[in-house]
Design an enzyme around this catalytic site. Sequence first.
Site, PDB file in Angstrom:
ATOM      1  N   LYS A  80     -16.668  22.781 -22.626  1.00  0.00           N
ATOM      2  CA  LYS A  80     -17.900  22.551 -23.380  1.00  0.00           C
ATOM      3  C   LYS A  80     -18.203  23.813 -24.166  1.00  0.00           C
ATOM      4  O   LYS A  80     -17.772  24.910 -23.784  1.00  0.00           O
ATOM      5  CB  LYS A  80     -19.058  22.272 -22.399  1.00  0.00           C
ATOM      6  CG  LYS A  80     -20.191  21.492 -23.004  1.00  0.00           C
ATOM      7  CD  LYS A  80     -19.950  19.982 -22.940  1.00  0.00           C
ATOM      8  CE  LYS A  80     -21.088  19.213 -23.540  1.00  0.00           C
ATOM      9  NZ  LYS A  80     -20.898  17.767 -23.445  1.00  0.00           N
ATOM     10  N   GLY A 185     -35.689  10.051 -24.795  1.00  0.00           N
ATOM     11  CA  GLY A 185     -34.822  10.562 -25.863  1.00  0.00           C
ATOM     12  C   GLY A 185     -34.139   9.436 -26.610  1.00  0.00           C
ATOM     13  O   GLY A 185     -33.255   8.772 -26.070  1.00  0.00           O
ATOM     14  N   VAL A 186     -34.561   9.205 -27.859  1.00  0.00           N
ATOM     15  CA  VAL A 186     -33.924   8.157 -28.665  1.00  0.00           C
ATOM     16  C   VAL A 186     -33.235   8.800 -29.872  1.00  0.00           C
ATOM     17  O   VAL A 186     -33.546   8.517 -31.023  1.00  0.00           O
ATOM     18  CB  VAL A 186     -34.910   7.033 -29.072  1.00  0.00           C
ATOM     19  CG1 VAL A 186     -35.128   6.079 -27.921  1.00  0.00           C
ATOM     20  CG2 VAL A 186     -36.262   7.601 -29.534  1.00  0.00           C
ATOM     21  N   GLY A 187     -32.303   9.685 -29.576  1.00  0.00           N
ATOM     22  CA  GLY A 187     -31.496  10.343 -30.601  1.00  0.00           C
ATOM     23  C   GLY A 187     -30.243   9.525 -30.851  1.00  0.00           C
ATOM     24  O   GLY A 187     -30.269   8.292 -30.842  1.00  0.00           O
ATOM     25  N   VAL A 189     -27.512   8.714 -29.114  1.00  0.00           N
ATOM     26  CA  VAL A 189     -27.153   7.708 -28.103  1.00  0.00           C
ATOM     27  C   VAL A 189     -28.338   6.800 -27.797  1.00  0.00           C
ATOM     28  O   VAL A 189     -28.211   5.569 -27.782  1.00  0.00           O
ATOM     29  CB  VAL A 189     -26.671   8.385 -26.791  1.00  0.00           C
ATOM     30  CG1 VAL A 189     -26.342   7.322 -25.741  1.00  0.00           C
ATOM     31  CG2 VAL A 189     -25.475   9.266 -27.035  1.00  0.00           C
TER      32      VAL A 189
END
Length: 350
Positions: A80, A185-187, A189
């Site tokens: 990562k 979180g609605v980014g 994905v």
Amino acid sequence: MNFFTHHEFDHHEQVVFCHDQATGLKAIIAIHNTHRGPALGGCRMYPYASDEEALNDVLRLSKGMTYKSAIANLPLGGGKSVIIGDPRRDKTPELMRAMGTAVERLGGRYIVAEDSGTNVADMLLMGAITQHVSGIAEKCDAKGNCRSGDPSPMTARGTFVGIQAAVNHRLGRTDLEGIRVAIQGVGNVGHHLAKQLHDAGAKLFVSDINHTAVDQMVSELGATAVANEAIYDQEVDVFAPCALGAIINDQTIPRLRASIVAGAANNQLAEKRHGEALAKKGILYAPDYVINAGGVIDVCYERNSVAQDQIIKQVDAIGETLHEIFTRSEAQHKPTYELADQLAEERFAG
Ligand code: NAD
């Protein structure tokens, strides 16, 4: 700052601190394990409050990738990278190219892809410097429908089938009609997941620090907007974390009213013992790196030019893997994360 005694250090093979004076790049690349193949993992850009916080994140996330690729049976290790900075303010093409140079210096031991705060355009910029980039190829299906290399739709698809498996196991339901899901979180994905859940008849409750993203879900999908901190308290069936890690912790577990935690965020458990605490509370936890492996499956096969329908088949198999983990967990009276870990460790043992 201690390293070898750092609480998140777990036999990482290599950790590289990268700096470029001209662009101001400050990044860390961590390679956890390469027994199964080169370490593939996303590049996260985030305004970390300290270098320590960034190191913490990259050590945790790279280890998570080793487990994820192993349990998905991919020929990949775990790695990562993190860039310290605000993607909305600090991102420049030059910075991304400098990151490409940092990746190139590792000669293929680390393969970079998108993560929170980075996107396909960033990967294309890095791709001009290094070939060790994934998540950029445009793919077309048999009907000629093409899409960019963004792995988020496949991550969302895997998370969706994972939620179906969890609902089936815990609630005995084969459909999602009327199932209440709180998405944090609605980014990239989260918004794809929200659309699939909506199409399947689920009722959505969404929070995001980006108010525009929330407004979009409210107007497009009839979702209920929830204040950021209140997302844990929602009276729902499923809590789907799709923002950042460590959100299952001592503070949030007592507040959860969902009977299932199943979402795309990496490293959801602040500590392993929180997986046990969820089980004790009767909450079924879909281990994060199992349910969110759709993206890495997509990215892996993109590099090997595997056909789209084959990729979809493998992503959909996430539901079966979770079903097996849930069943074994019940039979052995062990938390789900422990069984997932055991299975993954067997698969990446050197
Ligand atoms: P993203 O940056 O596109 O979306 C994250 C969203 O969460 C953003 O809209 C952001 O504003 C919001 N957010 C940040 N802090 C928040 C908070 N405290 N409360 C509510 N919302 C908050 O990232 P993404 O690509 O959608 O990834 C989401 C998560 O899924 C991350 O943990 C990522 O590591 C993980 N993941 C992503 C992929 C992928 O294919 N993109 C694959 C596997 C795992």
